[in-house]
Design a protein around this motif. Sequence first.
Motif, PDB file in Angstrom:
ATOM      1  N   VAL A 152     -23.919  22.326   5.133  1.00  0.00           N
ATOM      2  CA  VAL A 152     -23.678  22.055   3.543  1.00  0.00           C
ATOM      3  C   VAL A 152     -22.934  20.409   3.551  1.00  0.00           C
ATOM      4  O   VAL A 152     -21.976  20.122   4.059  1.00  0.00           O
ATOM      5  N   GLY A 153     -23.693  19.783   2.867  1.00  0.00           N
ATOM      6  CA  GLY A 153     -23.287  18.384   2.513  1.00  0.00           C
ATOM      7  C   GLY A 153     -22.222  18.320   1.551  1.00  0.00           C
ATOM      8  O   GLY A 153     -22.594  18.729   0.162  1.00  0.00           O
ATOM      9  N   HIS A 154     -20.981  17.739   1.753  1.00  0.00           N
ATOM     10  CA  HIS A 154     -20.024  17.766   0.923  1.00  0.00           C
ATOM     11  C   HIS A 154     -20.206  16.232   0.267  1.00  0.00           C
ATOM     12  O   HIS A 154     -20.082  15.239   0.943  1.00  0.00           O
ATOM     13  N   HIS A 155     -20.054  16.157  -1.118  1.00  0.00           N
ATOM     14  CA  HIS A 155     -20.224  14.968  -1.726  1.00  0.00           C
ATOM     15  C   HIS A 155     -18.935  14.355  -2.199  1.00  0.00           C
ATOM     16  O   HIS A 155     -17.969  15.472  -2.413  1.00  0.00           O
ATOM     17  N   ALA A 156     -18.823  13.044  -2.463  1.00  0.00           N
ATOM     18  CA  ALA A 156     -17.255  12.568  -2.899  1.00  0.00           C
ATOM     19  C   ALA A 156     -16.923  13.329  -4.047  1.00  0.00           C
ATOM     20  O   ALA A 156     -15.979  13.178  -4.338  1.00  0.00           O
ATOM     21  N   ASN A 157     -17.835  13.501  -4.929  1.00  0.00           N
ATOM     22  CA  ASN A 157     -17.547  14.132  -6.326  1.00  0.00           C
ATOM     23  C   ASN A 157     -16.913  15.448  -6.399  1.00  0.00           C
ATOM     24  O   ASN A 157     -16.760  15.975  -7.323  1.00  0.00           O
ATOM     25  N   GLY A 158     -17.130  16.027  -5.151  1.00  0.00           N
ATOM     26  CA  GLY A 158     -16.741  17.556  -5.248  1.00  0.00           C
ATOM     27  C   GLY A 158     -17.862  18.397  -5.294  1.00  0.00           C
ATOM     28  O   GLY A 158     -17.656  19.644  -5.190  1.00  0.00           O
ATOM     29  N   LEU A 159     -18.922  18.002  -5.636  1.00  0.00           N
ATOM     30  CA  LEU A 159     -20.166  19.002  -5.777  1.00  0.00           C
ATOM     31  C   LEU A 159     -20.715  19.019  -4.568  1.00  0.00           C
ATOM     32  O   LEU A 159     -20.935  18.130  -3.612  1.00  0.00           O
ATOM     33  N   THR A 160     -21.251  20.448  -4.288  1.00  0.00           N
ATOM     34  CA  THR A 160     -21.749  20.567  -2.805  1.00  0.00           C
ATOM     35  C   THR A 160     -23.214  21.101  -2.980  1.00  0.00           C
ATOM     36  O   THR A 160     -23.560  21.801  -3.870  1.00  0.00           O
TER      37      THR A 160
ATOM     38  N   PHE B  49     -34.512  29.017  -4.095  1.00  0.00           N
ATOM     39  CA  PHE B  49     -33.240  29.477  -4.348  1.00  0.00           C
ATOM     40  C   PHE B  49     -33.417  31.080  -5.027  1.00  0.00           C
ATOM     41  O   PHE B  49     -33.749  31.017  -5.901  1.00  0.00           O
ATOM     42  N   LYS B  50     -32.311  31.722  -4.746  1.00  0.00           N
ATOM     43  CA  LYS B  50     -32.168  32.892  -5.323  1.00  0.00           C
ATOM     44  C   LYS B  50     -31.370  32.792  -6.513  1.00  0.00           C
ATOM     45  O   LYS B  50     -31.837  33.519  -7.697  1.00  0.00           O
ATOM     46  N   GLU B  51     -30.573  31.886  -6.805  1.00  0.00           N
ATOM     47  CA  GLU B  51     -30.134  31.623  -7.996  1.00  0.00           C
ATOM     48  C   GLU B  51     -29.647  29.889  -7.841  1.00  0.00           C
ATOM     49  O   GLU B  51     -29.324  29.499  -7.166  1.00  0.00           O
ATOM     50  N   LYS B  52     -29.670  29.483  -9.145  1.00  0.00           N
ATOM     51  CA  LYS B  52     -29.616  27.924  -9.252  1.00  0.00           C
ATOM     52  C   LYS B  52     -28.007  27.411  -9.160  1.00  0.00           C
ATOM     53  O   LYS B  52     -27.261  28.371  -9.596  1.00  0.00           O
ATOM     54  N   PRO B  53     -27.869  26.431  -8.431  1.00  0.00           N
ATOM     55  CA  PRO B  53     -26.500  26.077  -7.898  1.00  0.00           C
ATOM     56  C   PRO B  53     -25.734  25.838  -9.225  1.00  0.00           C
ATOM     57  O   PRO B  53     -26.329  25.265 -10.451  1.00  0.00           O
ATOM     58  N   LYS B  54     -24.411  26.062  -9.488  1.00  0.00           N
ATOM     59  CA  LYS B  54     -23.729  25.865 -10.682  1.00  0.00           C
ATOM     60  C   LYS B  54     -22.521  24.798 -10.341  1.00  0.00           C
ATOM     61  O   LYS B  54     -22.036  24.622  -9.139  1.00  0.00           O
ATOM     62  N   LEU B  55     -22.119  24.304 -11.341  1.00  0.00           N
ATOM     63  CA  LEU B  55     -20.881  23.038 -11.134  1.00  0.00           C
ATOM     64  C   LEU B  55     -19.614  24.008 -11.251  1.00  0.00           C
ATOM     65  O   LEU B  55     -19.509  24.863 -11.680  1.00  0.00           O
ATOM     66  N   PRO B  56     -18.618  23.490 -10.237  1.00  0.00           N
ATOM     67  CA  PRO B  56     -17.406  23.921 -10.226  1.00  0.00           C
ATOM     68  C   PRO B  56     -16.856  23.934 -11.708  1.00  0.00           C
ATOM     69  O   PRO B  56     -17.049  23.112 -12.504  1.00  0.00           O
ATOM     70  N   GLU B  57     -15.524  24.835 -11.861  1.00  0.00           N
ATOM     71  CA  GLU B  57     -14.980  24.629 -12.987  1.00  0.00           C
ATOM     72  C   GLU B  57     -14.015  23.416 -13.348  1.00  0.00           C
ATOM     73  O   GLU B  57     -13.876  22.805 -12.130  1.00  0.00           O
TER      74      GLU B  57
ATOM     75  N   HIS C 137     -14.926  18.042 -17.078  1.00  0.00           N
ATOM     76  CA  HIS C 137     -13.810  17.086 -17.686  1.00  0.00           C
ATOM     77  C   HIS C 137     -13.238  16.002 -16.582  1.00  0.00           C
ATOM     78  O   HIS C 137     -12.816  15.109 -17.037  1.00  0.00           O
ATOM     79  N   GLU C 138     -13.011  16.617 -15.501  1.00  0.00           N
ATOM     80  CA  GLU C 138     -12.382  15.679 -14.396  1.00  0.00           C
ATOM     81  C   GLU C 138     -13.254  14.451 -14.021  1.00  0.00           C
ATOM     82  O   GLU C 138     -12.852  13.477 -14.138  1.00  0.00           O
ATOM     83  N   THR C 139     -14.611  14.794 -14.211  1.00  0.00           N
ATOM     84  CA  THR C 139     -15.667  13.682 -13.998  1.00  0.00           C
ATOM     85  C   THR C 139     -15.675  12.584 -15.267  1.00  0.00           C
ATOM     86  O   THR C 139     -15.741  11.398 -14.868  1.00  0.00           O
ATOM     87  N   TRP C 140     -15.476  13.227 -16.436  1.00  0.00           N
ATOM     88  CA  TRP C 140     -15.385  12.387 -17.553  1.00  0.00           C
ATOM     89  C   TRP C 140     -14.235  11.638 -17.408  1.00  0.00           C
ATOM     90  O   TRP C 140     -14.132  10.210 -17.812  1.00  0.00           O
ATOM     91  N   GLN C 141     -13.110  12.076 -16.931  1.00  0.00           N
ATOM     92  CA  GLN C 141     -11.914  11.410 -17.017  1.00  0.00           C
ATOM     93  C   GLN C 141     -12.041   9.960 -15.915  1.00  0.00           C
ATOM     94  O   GLN C 141     -11.405   9.043 -16.249  1.00  0.00           O
ATOM     95  N   LYS C 142     -12.714  10.468 -14.847  1.00  0.00           N
ATOM     96  CA  LYS C 142     -12.883   9.233 -13.847  1.00  0.00           C
ATOM     97  C   LYS C 142     -13.746   8.373 -14.511  1.00  0.00           C
ATOM     98  O   LYS C 142     -13.411   7.048 -14.230  1.00  0.00           O
TER      99      LYS C 142
END
Length: 830
Positions: free
Chosen positions: A98-106, A130-138, A142-147
């Motif tokens: 699993v590739g880890h991205h710097a923004n926290g999305l995997t 995919f059996k189901e679409k990837p989802k953004l973490p909780e 908000h955290e991304t916009w703050q950045k």
Amino acid sequence: KGKNVVLPLNKARNSLITPSKKRKINSSEREDIDSISSSPKTTNYSSSSCTSTSQHIQKKLRFEDSVDFIGLDVKMAEESSASCSSNKMKTVFLAGGVGHHANGLTKTAGSTTFSNSKPGAAKKLVIKNFKEKPKLPENYTHETWQKLKEAVEAIQNSISIKYNLEELYQAVENLCSHKISAKLYKQLQVVCEDHIKAQIDQFREYLFLTLFLKKIDKCWQDHCRQMIMIRSIFLFLDRTYVLQNSMLPSVWDMGLELFRFYIISDMKVQSKTIDGILLLIERERSGETVDRSLLRSLLSMLSDLQIYQDSFEQRFLEETNRLYAAEGQRLMQEREVPDYLHHVNKRLEEEADRVITYLDQSTQKPLIATVEKQLLGEHLTATLQKGLNHLLDENRIQDLCLLYQLFSRVRGGVLLEIWIIHFTMVINPEKDKTMVQELLDFKDKVDHIIHVCFMKNEKFVNAMKEAFETFINKRTNKPAELIAKHVDWKLRAGNKEATDEELEKMLDKIMIIFRFIYGKDVFEAFYKKDLAKRLLVGKSASVDAEKSMLSKLKHECGAAFTSKLEGMFKDMELSKDIMVQFKQCQNLPGNIELTVNILTMGYWPTYVPMEVHLLPEMVRLQEIFKTFYLGKHSGRKLQWQSTLGHCVLKAEFKEGKKELQVSLFQTLVLLMFNEGEEFTLEEIKLATGIEDGELRRTLQSLACGKARVIHKVPKSKDVEDGDKFSCNDDFKHKLFRIKINQIQMKETVEEQASTTERVYQDRQYQIDAAIVRIMKMRKTLSHNLLVSEVYNQLKFPVKPADLKKRIESLIDRDYMERDKENPNQYNYVA
């Protein structure tokens, strides 16, 4: 019983299939591929699967897009002891880490299985969704916009950004991929708007004009730099969401709109900015040095904000118009025309340079038009009247070039009307003697000016021709007469001023002037009379030059124009042949040598015969020649023209022997002094039979000229009744052969009037012939149409009154008649 082989992604850097390469599977490879399956894994770095090889699922693969392998290095591991089936099939399990991205999305790599049902069989690859679409973490949004907000504010405050730009770009891409684009755009717009609102306060405090302009320029430059950085971060948003919504401005345009609305649209800021720019331009026009880069930047800002034309250009052109209107009025009174023209040229160059340096290109045309109108168009007539004649008189070529270049910019700037003012010499009778030469010199100068200064402008050449034609024909017939006399003077034997080549060039120039005159028949009459004198007295400078002039006239006016002139040359050649025959056949008595020229009366000018008392020897020679000629040409009549005769006399004076070349009349007078010492005017008149006026002129040439071979008592310039004449035995002269001025070479007023009268008479015949020719063809014609047709056919000007007289004359002679019902209409009488 299979064994899992784990292949983490961080060891797959040197893969043969790299992220930059996209591989499409073609139809030949599809048969070798069984199935590729992938399943989402979010918590594990590896996965394993054991599949049965007893059954193969073969599918045709459909790819909407090319398969993108992200750094996966596939390694095969085989173990002979591990088997999942009875035929000991070797199974290899591949798991993508699993590739880890710097923004926290995997992102999860699907598991990939290679299977063989038989040893050495082809490996099959299966891909599943995919059996189901990837989802953004909780809280990811908000955290991304703050950045992102922190990054935007850092850019706006010119401080360093905490995050990597690539990381921020990826964050925007993630948000846009999960349909948060609209919210992201609005949030960005609010942040930018708040920042720009805060900038307006710094411009409301009192500042010096230059300082204010520099501050507004710095604000604009900072804004542009910030928006470029912000746009680079939000580029994915700009290229997806904004492009799909045509009503939304791009990130850059949004920044422009905010700057225009909150900064430049503020009336105080805009007014002060425009006033400052105009003041700097005015200072530069007055000769001061200004910051051109500042002007360029500010005007570029107005252009980018799309308020250049409405806010600046209109006021700028009004100020320019006011400035140059006042300057033009002032300098026209203070400066001479050449200085003024150089100033105007300098101003035009300066304004063109301003357009190149800092003004918008759209301003060029109205700006240059304004300068031309106020400095040139408003002063067109005044400049030409004040300076053109001066420039032409002094032949100032460079200033004339500049004058033409400048005035050709202005509509109506071609200098046509002013030419006629310069040609007063043509209608000035005092300049008749020098008119033709001055005209030729001026024509050369004008041609040079048109060639060098006016760039051979066709309109100007035509205007010059029209001007010449107009002023040359203001004095009816006189220019034609003077041109004929000028040609005569140039072609005489005494004219040694020019070589043959120069004479040919001069004749070409005269023909150019000849084309402009209307009364070409007047020219022909005077030219024929002068040509006759040159031929008969042997005064022609060159027969080649005479024939060259004749060919030029023939080419210009046609064979009919020169037929009589050619006949004159033919008569002279025939006369030479006849005299050769005469001298061979006749033994002439005495020691007098006779030469006779036989002239066809229709070719030569009309001469009034004058009966004089010739010496018996002369009469006897005339009779001998008459008998000889009529014997060869029966039916012809000879008429002797004593006015055209000339003689060479041998005389003895105290100083020695001389030869006198004189006219026949002068000969008769001089021969009387062989019979006596002194004679009165009445005695000479009675003895010679010469007409009184002609005799007085003859005696005047012998007694009052430079070669005074006889004395007159009393001494005076004119010959009066009662004057006595005697031979001057003491006559001295350095030459052996002396040519005494021949009176018949000088044209009297009567001769001139007679020639003109003959021209008018010939014209009447031409008018009559034209009217009869037209009426014979048309049968019936109204007065106005007849006059119009006659004007079209005639080659010389006719007054309407003269034309009416000729019509009345033809009616009286029954060539035509008035219509009984309509007196304004004529009928032809057959």
